[in-house]
Design a protein around this motif. Structure first.
Motif, PDB file in Angstrom:
ATOM      1  N   CYS A 170       0.829  -1.196   0.000  1.00 12.35           N
ATOM      2  CA  CYS A 170       0.000   0.000   0.000  1.00 12.35           C
ATOM      3  C   CYS A 170       0.865   1.248   0.000  1.00 12.35           C
ATOM      4  O   CYS A 170       0.362   2.336   0.162  1.00 12.35           O
ATOM      5  CB  CYS A 170      -0.927   0.017   1.198  1.00 12.35           C
ATOM      6  SG  CYS A 170      -0.079   0.421   2.720  1.00 12.35           S
ATOM      7  N   CYS A 172       4.807   0.706   3.631  1.00 14.21           N
ATOM      8  CA  CYS A 172       6.054   0.005   3.911  1.00 14.21           C
ATOM      9  C   CYS A 172       7.199   0.581   3.091  1.00 14.21           C
ATOM     10  O   CYS A 172       8.326   0.694   3.566  1.00 14.21           O
ATOM     11  CB  CYS A 172       5.909  -1.475   3.581  1.00 14.21           C
ATOM     12  SG  CYS A 172       5.070  -2.403   4.856  1.00 14.21           S
ATOM     13  N   CYS A 222       1.882  -7.732   5.375  1.00 16.20           N
ATOM     14  CA  CYS A 222       1.469  -8.212   4.058  1.00 16.20           C
ATOM     15  C   CYS A 222       2.465  -9.233   3.528  1.00 16.20           C
ATOM     16  O   CYS A 222       2.089 -10.328   3.117  1.00 16.20           O
ATOM     17  CB  CYS A 222       1.397  -7.055   3.079  1.00 16.20           C
ATOM     18  SG  CYS A 222      -0.025  -6.026   3.279  1.00 16.20           S
ATOM     19  N   CYS A 249       2.769  -3.083  10.607  1.00 16.49           N
ATOM     20  CA  CYS A 249       1.959  -2.564   9.504  1.00 16.49           C
ATOM     21  C   CYS A 249       1.902  -1.063   9.567  1.00 16.49           C
ATOM     22  O   CYS A 249       0.949  -0.510  10.034  1.00 16.49           O
ATOM     23  CB  CYS A 249       0.556  -3.153   9.554  1.00 16.49           C
ATOM     24  SG  CYS A 249      -0.509  -2.584   8.228  1.00 16.49           S
TER      25      CYS A 249
END
Ligand code: SF4
Lengths: 313, 146
Positions: free
Chosen positions: B22, B25, B89, B125
């Motif tokens: 997204c 990161c 993820c 996250c």
């Protein structure tokens, strides 16, 4: 001197220049880190990088022409080693050498970029092909101003074409108007020859993924690393020899020489850190329509200065 | 061998692979280069091509589209190399697990190419840069065992 002596000197000069070059690589990265308010890598970093690359696997792209791809970096390294040997012998023993070794050095300095182009084309990668074409245009742009700058030094030292006598001629080409202009041009050409920002379009790592070096890994990459370190040591040495009086054999000669050397390297690093990357057409326009006329003006000034015996022109 | 281990540990070059992250990161990965964290202290730099890399910093959940590309990038990386799965993820597909567009997951995809691959997980996250540095240190320890 017998053949073994010459080979020994060649190897010693090459190894010494390599050590200096690796040190300068670290120096360059450390100064960059200081400019960016970081701590930077430890002093042994270039050595660790090279050793690591020697221990890594060497991959060959399926599309590559093996021999040309693998041998090109080695030839480039050998050419810069030869230049290093010739320059050090001119700096340390000015009376040796032969008439016209300046021309030989300037031509030998062309071999590493040519070998980069050859290796990139042999790798068969589209990124490398774009990088190679850019490198070619880069050579076309900086070579003419570089020659003009060298010509200024040759004129100012009474048409001497030999490195040793240029360095110990008594007239320092830099201490005059034409000499200063020529030095600025030579520094710009050095920046382009070393492939540093703003002239690193051939290996732009964000747009064409390191361009000319994209397919190299393991041992050939280590040789490229060494070759670039060698060039970083050779280019300031050439500029000092030609424009700045070389190494004077007096008490203050050696510290002054080291100071000049580090000053030039710091200059390269600072230019690299304060400029964005130029497009290849911008680079060509800059060198052909900006720097080359300046070089011609410097040559004319130097010639007039010689003809009318004006020292500062 | 001691020399080899030393050189491999002291000079980790990182290539950043995004397999459908997204972007948060990725921002944290870039944080590593900033003056506050400065991973160049440990000899780590970001490189532009997998052929120069020793560490693949993989972010994202490994979508179906990205999976073959991730495997290809891993094949193109000269060994020995370490895979760093950054974020929830990349570790276990996070909140996207069992979605219709997901591939097999980063570790499964890499293990399918090379069963002996070294994979370090950095949960979070996004994970903090400190966590990534800790993972890099663990990767160095793992390289010692090679
Ligand atoms: S772990 Fe979180 S921050 Fe990182 S890519 Fe996934 S959703 Fe984004």
């Amino acid at each position: 001197m017998n053949a073994f002596g010459i080979i020994g000197i060649y190897i010693a000069a090459a190894a010494g220049t390599l050590a200096i070059g690796l040190y300068l690589r670290w120096f360059d990265r450390k100064v960059t880190a200081m400019v960016q308010w970081r701590k930077g890598p430890p002093w042994y970093q270039p050595v660790a990088d090279v050793l690591k690359l020697f221990y890594k696997e060497t991959l060959m792209p399926a599309t590559a022409r093996g021999t040309g791809f693998l041998i090109a970096p080695a030839i480039g390294l050998a050419a810069s080693a030869l230049v290093a040997a010739m320059l050090w012998s001119a700096v340390l023993t000015p009376e040796t050498g032969f008439v016209g070794d300046l021309i030989v050095v300037v031509y030998l300095l062309l071999i590493p970029p040519l070998m980069t182009i050859l290796g990139a084309s042999a790798s068969g990668s589209p990124h490398a092909a774009i990088g190679a074409s850019r490198e070619m245009k880069l050579i076309l742009s900086y070579e003419l101003p570089f020659f003009l700058a060298m010509l200024v030094a040759v004129i100012r030292t009474d048409w001497t074409l030999q490195l040793g006598p240029i360095a110990s001629a008594g007239v320092v080409p830099l201490y005059s108007i034409s000499g200063v202009i020529a030095m600025i041009i030579a520094i710009l050409a050095m920046q382009a020859k070393l492939g540093q920002v703003p002239f690193d379009t051939a290996e732009a790592e964000c747009e064409i993924m390191s361009g000319v070096y994209v397919e190299y890994s393991g041992v050939p990459l280590a040789i490229i690393y060494l070759g670039r370190a060698m060039m970083l040591a050779v280019m300031p040495l050439l500029l000092i020899t030609v424009f700045w009086g070389g190494l004077e054999p007096t008490g203050w000669g050696i510290p002054a020489f080291i100071g000049k050397y580090l000053l030039l390297v710091v200059l390269v690093t600072l230019i690299r850190n304060t400029n964005p990357r130029l497009r290849i057409d911008q680079i060509m326009r800059f060198f052909w329509f900006g720097v080359a006329p300046l070089g011609i003006a410097a040559v004319v000034l130097a010639y007039l200065g010689k003809a009318w015996a004006i020292k500062w022109l | 061998m001691a020399l080899k281990n030393w050189a491999l540990r002291k000079s980790l070059w990182v290539y950043h692979v995004n397999t459908g992250a997204c972007n948060n990161c990725d921002i944290e990965v870039l944080e590593l280069l900033t003056p506050k964290y400065d991973i160049e202290r440990f000899g780590m730099i970001l490189v532009g091509t997998p052929r120069h890399a020793d560490v693949l910093a993989v972010t994202g959940a490994c979508t179906r589209q990205a999976q073959p590309r991730l495997q290809e990038v891993y094949r193109q990386t000269p060994k020995p190399c370490v895979v760093m799965a950054i974020g929830s993820c990349a570790g276990a597909q996070g909140i996207f697990a069992e979605s219709y567009h997901m591939g097999a997951g980063v570790d499964t995809a890499i293990k399918a190419v090379d069963p002996d691959a070294i994979i370090v997980y950095v949960p979070g996250c996004p994970p903090k840069p400190e966590a990534m540095i800790a993972a890099a240190v663990k990767a160095m320890e793992l390289i010692k065992t090679l």
